[in-house]
Write a protein that holds these residues in place. Structure first.
Motif, PDB file in Angstrom:
ATOM      1  N   LEU A  21       0.840  -1.193   0.000  1.00  9.15           N
ATOM      2  CA  LEU A  21       0.000   0.000   0.000  1.00  9.15           C
ATOM      3  C   LEU A  21       0.878   1.248   0.000  1.00  9.15           C
ATOM      4  O   LEU A  21       1.936   1.270   0.641  1.00  9.15           O
ATOM      5  N   GLU A  22       0.433   2.295  -0.697  1.00 11.55           N
ATOM      6  CA  GLU A  22       1.171   3.538  -0.781  1.00 11.55           C
ATOM      7  C   GLU A  22       0.382   4.667  -0.128  1.00 11.55           C
ATOM      8  O   GLU A  22      -0.853   4.603  -0.032  1.00 11.55           O
ATOM      9  N   PRO A  23       1.068   5.711   0.334  1.00 15.15           N
ATOM     10  CA  PRO A  23       0.341   6.859   0.901  1.00 15.15           C
ATOM     11  C   PRO A  23      -0.684   7.405  -0.095  1.00 15.15           C
ATOM     12  O   PRO A  23      -0.400   7.545  -1.285  1.00 15.15           O
ATOM     13  N   GLY A  24      -1.866   7.660   0.411  1.00 11.76           N
ATOM     14  CA  GLY A  24      -2.933   8.167  -0.444  1.00 11.76           C
ATOM     15  C   GLY A  24      -3.874   7.090  -0.953  1.00 11.76           C
ATOM     16  O   GLY A  24      -4.976   7.399  -1.436  1.00 11.76           O
ATOM     17  N   ASP A  25      -3.473   5.816  -0.875  1.00  8.66           N
ATOM     18  CA  ASP A  25      -4.379   4.738  -1.277  1.00  8.66           C
ATOM     19  C   ASP A  25      -5.582   4.713  -0.339  1.00  8.66           C
ATOM     20  O   ASP A  25      -5.440   4.900   0.875  1.00  8.66           O
ATOM     21  N   ARG A  26      -6.740   4.462  -0.890  1.00  9.70           N
ATOM     22  CA  ARG A  26      -7.927   4.246  -0.058  1.00  9.70           C
ATOM     23  C   ARG A  26      -8.191   2.744   0.009  1.00  9.70           C
ATOM     24  O   ARG A  26      -8.228   2.067  -1.014  1.00  9.70           O
ATOM     25  N   VAL A  27      -8.358   2.253   1.221  1.00 12.17           N
ATOM     26  CA  VAL A  27      -8.624   0.825   1.419  1.00 12.17           C
ATOM     27  C   VAL A  27     -10.024   0.651   1.992  1.00 12.17           C
ATOM     28  O   VAL A  27     -10.535   1.519   2.708  1.00 12.17           O
ATOM     29  N   TYR A  28     -10.629  -0.486   1.662  1.00  9.12           N
ATOM     30  CA  TYR A  28     -12.014  -0.735   2.032  1.00  9.12           C
ATOM     31  C   TYR A  28     -12.125  -2.075   2.763  1.00  9.12           C
ATOM     32  O   TYR A  28     -11.460  -3.057   2.417  1.00  9.12           O
ATOM     33  N   TRP A  29     -12.982  -2.105   3.789  1.00  7.88           N
ATOM     34  CA  TRP A  29     -13.324  -3.350   4.472  1.00  7.88           C
ATOM     35  C   TRP A  29     -14.729  -3.183   5.054  1.00  7.88           C
ATOM     36  O   TRP A  29     -15.133  -2.098   5.467  1.00  7.88           O
ATOM     37  N   ASP A  30     -15.476  -4.262   5.060  1.00 13.28           N
ATOM     38  CA  ASP A  30     -16.871  -4.211   5.512  1.00 13.28           C
ATOM     39  C   ASP A  30     -17.558  -3.005   4.854  1.00 13.28           C
ATOM     40  O   ASP A  30     -17.548  -2.890   3.629  1.00 13.28           O
ATOM     41  N   ASP A  31     -18.113  -2.110   5.652  1.00  6.66           N
ATOM     42  CA  ASP A  31     -18.737  -0.901   5.109  1.00  6.66           C
ATOM     43  C   ASP A  31     -17.896   0.331   5.390  1.00  6.66           C
ATOM     44  O   ASP A  31     -18.406   1.463   5.409  1.00  6.66           O
ATOM     45  N   SER A  32     -16.603   0.135   5.621  1.00  2.00           N
ATOM     46  CA  SER A  32     -15.730   1.236   6.019  1.00  2.00           C
ATOM     47  C   SER A  32     -14.580   1.409   5.035  1.00  2.00           C
ATOM     48  O   SER A  32     -14.300   0.526   4.216  1.00  2.00           O
ATOM     49  N   SER A  33     -13.908   2.548   5.160  1.00  2.00           N
ATOM     50  CA  SER A  33     -12.718   2.793   4.348  1.00  2.00           C
ATOM     51  C   SER A  33     -11.852   3.828   5.059  1.00  2.00           C
ATOM     52  O   SER A  33     -12.304   4.516   5.987  1.00  2.00           O
ATOM     53  N   LEU A  34     -10.583   3.918   4.657  1.00  2.00           N
ATOM     54  CA  LEU A  34      -9.697   4.978   5.158  1.00  2.00           C
ATOM     55  C   LEU A  34      -8.583   5.207   4.159  1.00  2.00           C
ATOM     56  O   LEU A  34      -8.333   4.395   3.262  1.00  2.00           O
ATOM     57  N   ILE A  35      -7.875   6.314   4.335  1.00  2.00           N
ATOM     58  CA  ILE A  35      -6.748   6.665   3.479  1.00  2.00           C
ATOM     59  C   ILE A  35      -5.450   6.221   4.160  1.00  2.00           C
ATOM     60  O   ILE A  35      -5.216   6.509   5.339  1.00  2.00           O
ATOM     61  N   VAL A  36      -4.614   5.529   3.419  1.00  2.00           N
ATOM     62  CA  VAL A  36      -3.313   5.104   3.921  1.00  2.00           C
ATOM     63  C   VAL A  36      -2.409   6.328   4.027  1.00  2.00           C
ATOM     64  O   VAL A  36      -2.310   7.128   3.090  1.00  2.00           O
ATOM     65  N   THR A  37      -1.759   6.493   5.176  1.00  2.00           N
ATOM     66  CA  THR A  37      -0.947   7.694   5.413  1.00  2.00           C
ATOM     67  C   THR A  37       0.543   7.484   5.198  1.00  2.00           C
ATOM     68  O   THR A  37       1.306   8.442   5.150  1.00  2.00           O
ATOM     69  N   GLU A  38       0.979   6.235   5.100  1.00  2.00           N
ATOM     70  CA  GLU A  38       2.392   5.949   4.833  1.00  2.00           C
ATOM     71  C   GLU A  38       2.490   4.591   4.153  1.00  2.00           C
ATOM     72  O   GLU A  38       1.536   3.804   4.180  1.00  2.00           O
ATOM     73  N   ALA A  39       3.618   4.306   3.549  1.00  2.00           N
ATOM     74  CA  ALA A  39       3.786   3.031   2.852  1.00  2.00           C
ATOM     75  C   ALA A  39       3.659   1.872   3.838  1.00  2.00           C
ATOM     76  O   ALA A  39       4.290   1.873   4.899  1.00  2.00           O
ATOM     77  N   VAL A  40       2.844   0.897   3.469  1.00  2.00           N
ATOM     78  CA  VAL A  40       2.645  -0.296   4.295  1.00  2.00           C
ATOM     79  C   VAL A  40       2.877  -1.521   3.406  1.00  2.00           C
ATOM     80  O   VAL A  40       2.064  -1.810   2.524  1.00  2.00           O
ATOM     81  N   PRO A  41       3.972  -2.249   3.596  1.00  2.00           N
ATOM     82  CA  PRO A  41       4.231  -3.434   2.766  1.00  2.00           C
ATOM     83  C   PRO A  41       3.197  -4.528   3.030  1.00  2.00           C
ATOM     84  O   PRO A  41       2.600  -4.595   4.110  1.00  2.00           O
ATOM     85  N   ALA A  42       2.981  -5.361   2.052  1.00  2.00           N
ATOM     86  CA  ALA A  42       2.120  -6.532   2.229  1.00  2.00           C
ATOM     87  C   ALA A  42       2.573  -7.318   3.451  1.00  2.00           C
ATOM     88  O   ALA A  42       3.770  -7.402   3.745  1.00  2.00           O
ATOM     89  N   LYS A  43       1.624  -7.853   4.179  1.00  2.00           N
ATOM     90  CA  LYS A  43       1.801  -8.659   5.397  1.00  2.00           C
ATOM     91  C   LYS A  43       1.867  -7.805   6.657  1.00  2.00           C
ATOM     92  O   LYS A  43       1.705  -8.328   7.751  1.00  2.00           O
ATOM     93  N   HIS A  44       2.112  -6.507   6.511  1.00  2.00           N
ATOM     94  CA  HIS A  44       2.197  -5.638   7.682  1.00  2.00           C
ATOM     95  C   HIS A  44       0.814  -5.099   8.059  1.00  2.00           C
ATOM     96  O   HIS A  44      -0.170  -5.337   7.372  1.00  2.00           O
TER      97      HIS A  44
END
Length: 551
Positions: A21-44
């Motif tokens: 994931l990169e900063p600025g990506d929007r991620v979704y789960w259930d009925d929620s979402s948020l903006i990623v604020t920093e790089a997050v590698p897979a598995k983290h």
């Protein structure tokens, strides 16, 4: 749209990144979402909410850490901003109710195993050569050189011809650059593959170790218990034991431990004491004659059908990553539940990796006595770790941390998924024998090989071993099925991986489907029709646990 994050439990305050994931990506789960604020590698992990120092962090529905620095919502959890933390637990009575999975399709299935006189059924038929003390390791090596290759049990792949090719280049006066760039052939696949003299014997295995003398008398007793577990194991037809004579681990101590595990022990067992026999030549000559006699007897045993209830499965993980707890381990958990529902036996070990899930396991215990024994062993182990200047919080390895397991509680919550959801029927201390069908807890270190060695001594006839980073771990007498948590690993190291459950992460398979596929593979492995990678490579890892602290 492919899922990029996973919320494991409704109460969790973190998400698992399924891809980078990169900063600025929007991620979704259930009925929620948020903006990623920093790089997050897979598995983290990334925070669902903002944390201030001291705030609790929940994953798998349990406490896995506390914030030691402020963490923004959408930020990455690291060892710099999170500390290991777990909840306390008690032994309050529980009315745990288990609903077994449907097992109709396997109810009448069988595997082809070796039936022993004590009613247990092995998945292999080995002869053991065992030293009672490290002083006999050289004689063990001499016997191995004399027996293994000529009997048809040599390594499948040899790199000897590559060495010979390099020698020829050196002798021809070639340069270092020529050596480094030399195009060498693949290993000779036919090396050591002459016909076996004893076709019904799967191999002669040598349990060299560094114990038996020095240390404490308790060390010697534990070692004899471990060796007795192997000698009486249903995958073993008999054994040749070499003793020096003066060591702490006396023959009488071994015989006592054998009697504990098999009061009517009737396998061929030859014990030779070097200080009594005299010369090395006399010792080796007598050992060879007796071993051949034993092998002739072992060769009379053949595979016959057995119900799946006769399987005893060890559950293990090593080189775990941030996907282990959401793919491979829960798939094993479903397999475990299927086997328990069929009347089989499973063993969950690695007590440092049950830290933080004690309450759940206590609640699942069949009675207060079982829960109390688990609590006592866990507390004793944790206290000894602290006295040695360590602690369960120091369990995650650099590889674990690099791939997303940043606290022991986080690692443990995922590791415990291997045990499924069935009741805990017994808690065993190392190296006790499993006697009750169902889910058993066995006190061992988190060290892969020490724990696998112990599970087999306690009766595991097949070991299921999950890994996210890749490890070649095997065992001398029990097949170790290596299960990848992610497809990238399965593709990168196909020579050591037997099963890929990265299909769960990829969205191609459910946990239940992967667990059922794994059960089908176990039946083939137990029947001897499918050889696992560790056996193919001769990966015969055997490390006894000296009851000091080993995390």
């Amino acid at each position: 749209m492919k899922q990029t994050v996973l919320k494991i439990h409704p109460a969790d305050s973190v998400l698992v990144a399924l891809s980078d994931l990169e900063p600025g990506d929007r991620v979704y789960w259930d009925d929620s979402s948020l903006i990623v604020t920093e790089a997050v590698p897979a598995k983290h992990k990334l925070a669902i909410q903002s944390f201030t120092p001291g705030d609790s962090i929940t994953m798998y529905g349990v406490l896995v850490g506390k914030a030691k620095q402020a963490i923004q919502a959408g930020g990455r959890l690291t060892t710099f901003n999170v500390l290991h933390a777990t909840n306390s637990y008690d032994l309050t009575s529980s009315s745990y109710q288990w609903t077994p999975p449907t097992v109709d399709r396997w109810q009448n299935r069988t595997f082809m195993g070796y039936h022993r006189s004590d009613g247990r059924v092995g998945t292999a038929n080995y002869w053991l050569v065992v030293p009672l003390v490290f002083c006999e390791n050289r004689n063990i090596q001499v016997l191995e050189e004399a027996l293994v290759h000529d009997l048809g049990y040599g390594r499948r792949n040899s790199y000897q011809h590559q060495t010979q090719g390099l020698m020829a280049l050196v002798q021809a006066g070639r340069t270092i650059e020529d050596i480094l760039q030399a195009d060498l052939d693949q290993p000779n696949q036919s090396f050591g593959q002459q016909a076996r003299l004893f076709p019904n014997v799967d191999g002669v295995k040598f349990l060299a170790h560094e114990g038996g003398c020095g240390g404490t008398r308790q060390d010697a007793q534990a070692l004899c218990g471990l060796l007795a577990g192997y000698i009486t194991h249903p995958n073993v037809a008999g054994a040749t034991v070499l003793s020096l004579g003066c060591q702490n681990a006396q023959v009488a101590m071994l015989q006592e431990e054998i009697s504990k595990r098999s009061p009517q022990f009737d396998k061929p067992l030859f014990v030779l004491e070097q200080q009594t026999i005299g010369t090395e030549e006399a010792l080796i000559s007598q050992a060879l004659r007796q071993t051949f006699a034993g092998l002739m007897q072992a060769n009379d045993c053949v595979r016959q059908p057995a119900p799946l209830s006769k399987l005893t499965i060890g559950l293990e993980c090593g080189g775990s990553d941030g996907f282990s707890g959401i793919s491979a381990n829960p798939a094993l958990g479903h397999t475990s539940d299927l086997l328990v529902a069929l009347g089989g036996t499973v063993i969950l070990a690695e007590f440092p990796e049950l830290c933080g899930v004690e309450q759940e396991l206590c609640d699942r215990s069949v009675d207060a006595e079982t829960a109390e024994r688990f609590r006592s062993l866990m507390n004793t182990y944790a206290q000894r770790a602290k006295e040695a200047g360590s602690g369960f919080d120091m369990n995650p390895s650099p590889g674990n941390i690099r791939d997303g397991l940043i606290t022991d509680a986080m690692k443990s919550a995922g590791a415990a998924k291997k045990g499924g959801t069935s009741p805990v029927v017994a808690v065993l201390d190392y190296p006790e024998l499993v006697t009750k069908p169902g889910l058993n807890l066995l006190c061992t270190p988190g060290n892969d090989v020490e724990s696998t060695t112990a599970e087999v001594a306690s009766g595991a006839t097949v070991v299921l071993f999950t890994t996210g980073l890749g490890t070649p771990t095997g065992n001398p007498i029990a097949p170790v099925v290596k299960i990848a948590s992610n497809t990238a690993l399965a593709n990168r190291m196909p020579d050591i991986i037997d099963v890929n459950t990265g299909t769960i992460i990829d969205g191609d398979e459910t946990i239940e489907q992967a667990g059922e596929r794994l059960l089908e593979q176990i039946i083939q492995v137990a029947s001897g029709t499918l050889e696992v990678a560790a056996m193919r490579h001769g990966q015969d890892d055997f490390i006894p646990w000296k009851r000091g602290v080993s995390l």
